[in-house]
Design a protein around this motif. Structure first.
Motif, PDB file in Angstrom:
ATOM      1  N   TRP A  58      11.275   1.548  -5.446  1.00  0.00           N
ATOM      2  CA  TRP A  58      11.017   2.028  -6.812  1.00  0.00           C
ATOM      3  C   TRP A  58      11.863   1.295  -7.846  1.00  0.00           C
TER       4      TRP A  58
ATOM      5  N   ALA B 297       9.438   0.713 -10.789  1.00  0.00           N
ATOM      6  CA  ALA B 297       8.881  -0.154  -9.733  1.00  0.00           C
ATOM      7  C   ALA B 297       8.132  -1.341 -10.331  1.00  0.00           C
TER       8      ALA B 297
ATOM      9  N   ARG C 251       9.598   6.646 -11.793  1.00  0.00           N
ATOM     10  CA  ARG C 251       9.795   5.676 -10.706  1.00  0.00           C
ATOM     11  C   ARG C 251       8.698   4.599 -10.729  1.00  0.00           C
ATOM     12  N   TYR C 252       7.509   4.949 -11.219  1.00  0.00           N
ATOM     13  CA  TYR C 252       6.459   3.920 -11.339  1.00  0.00           C
ATOM     14  C   TYR C 252       6.870   2.873 -12.373  1.00  0.00           C
TER      15      TYR C 252
ATOM     16  N   LEU D 170       4.373  -1.242  -2.778  1.00  0.00           N
ATOM     17  CA  LEU D 170       5.420  -0.219  -2.834  1.00  0.00           C
ATOM     18  C   LEU D 170       5.507   0.428  -1.461  1.00  0.00           C
TER      19      LEU D 170
END
Ligand code: PYC
Length: 308
Positions: free
Chosen positions: A304, A48, A44-45, A296
């Motif tokens: 994300w 994002a 998800r990083y 975020l």
């Protein structure tokens, strides 16, 4: 709210987003293992940072990590809209130019650890960057695949830090105006190559002479975007094929132009001639074009990123 600070650059038009702070902690160990951890536990990083709404399909991210291989100064894991990359030539040039912009690098050579091996990068006094990539080689010559709607297409499978299918004979003119057709054709071609026993091939590279006479390429990247730069790993794979065919002498210059007209200069040195293994060097330049703090916020439904 999480905050991730990034520095943006482009190398011959192809963007690199360097994560300066706030990225995931992947722990220690070989970079290949940390790239898998990134993919399995922190995807998800990745999304994002490079995907919409903060990025786009074209953006390549660079996550600095402590090196594992002896002699390396830094470690880096590159990633794009669909996952981590083995290596990234334009990204390495962007990374070095970004570190120079921040005053963290002076002209000279550094060792960089990547998931596919150690490389070196040299920052020149005029800002150009030369990378000596991982050993590259051609795996298969003159492979013929049947591409639905296009017929038989011949090409080579080669490694330059990522896997490529390289094609010289095709019906396309390598112009920006032809992008839609080029993307469609190379996606079909990649499916055909994958189905024919080369599932590892995730980049496709077409070649044609530019009006100036130098070689121009079009490179389809794993997530469906095309490379605006001449592609450092793709140019390394090309050098391996030229060396194997005896079409370029050791240390002779090869100018590779991209579909947008930007250029890299490549050369190679033989490592193991009997195995076709070369050490490619690629020279190019990058320009820093922005800095930002990404927010975020979990209340944001696309916090994300938008993932396929
Ligand atoms: O320059 O090696 C490269 C690259 C790979 C994907 C996009 N650029």
């Amino acid at each position: 709210m999480k905050r991730i600070s990034v520095l943006d650059s482009h190398t011959g038009g192809e963007p690199t987003r360097l994560v300066l702070d706030g990225g995931p902690d992947l722990g220690g160990g070989p970079l290949a293992e940390r790239a898998v951890r990134f993919k399995n536990e922190f995807d998800r990083y990745r999304s994002a940072i490079v995907n919409e709404p903060r990025g786009s399909d074209v953006v390549v991210g660079a996550l600095l990590v402590p090196p594992h291989t002896a002699g390396c100064d830094l470690g880096v894991i590159f990633f794009n809209n669909v996952g981590p990359l083995g290596m990234c030539g334009h990204g390495t040039i962007g990374l070095v130019a970004s570190l120079a912009h921040l005053g963290r690098l002076k002209p000279g050579r550094i060792g960089l650890d990547t998931p596919v091996g150690a490389i070196t990068a040299e920052l020149h006094a005029d800002g150009r960057v030369t990378i000596t990539n991982v050993p590259s080689h051609r795996r298969a010559h003159d492979v013929v695949v049947e591409v639905p709607g296009h017929g038989a297409v011949r090409g080579d499978v080669a490694w330059g830090g990522n896997w490529f299918f390289l094609v010289e004979q095709h019906a396309f003119s390598l112009e920006l105006a032809q992008i839609d057709g080029l993307v469609d054709f190379t996606k079909r071609l990649r499916r055909a190559v994958n189905a024919q026993g080369f599932p590892e091939v995730d980049h496709v590279e077409l070649f044609a002479p530019a009006p100036s006479g130098v070689s121009r390429n079009f490179v389809l990247c794993p997530g469906g975007a095309y490379d605006r730069s001449p592609c450092g790993t793709g140019t390394s794979a090309k050098l391996a094929c030229l060396a194997a065919d005896g079409k370029l002498a050791e240390d002779a210059e090869w100018v590779q132009e991209s579909i947008v007209g930007s250029r890299f200069t490549g050369r190679y040195r033989w490592l193991e001639r009997t195995k076709g293994a070369i050490a490619p060097t690629i020279t190019g330049e990058a320009h820093v074009c922005g800095e930002a703090t990404l927010f975020l916020d979990e209340r944001d439904p696309f916090c994300w990123g938008i993932r396929a």
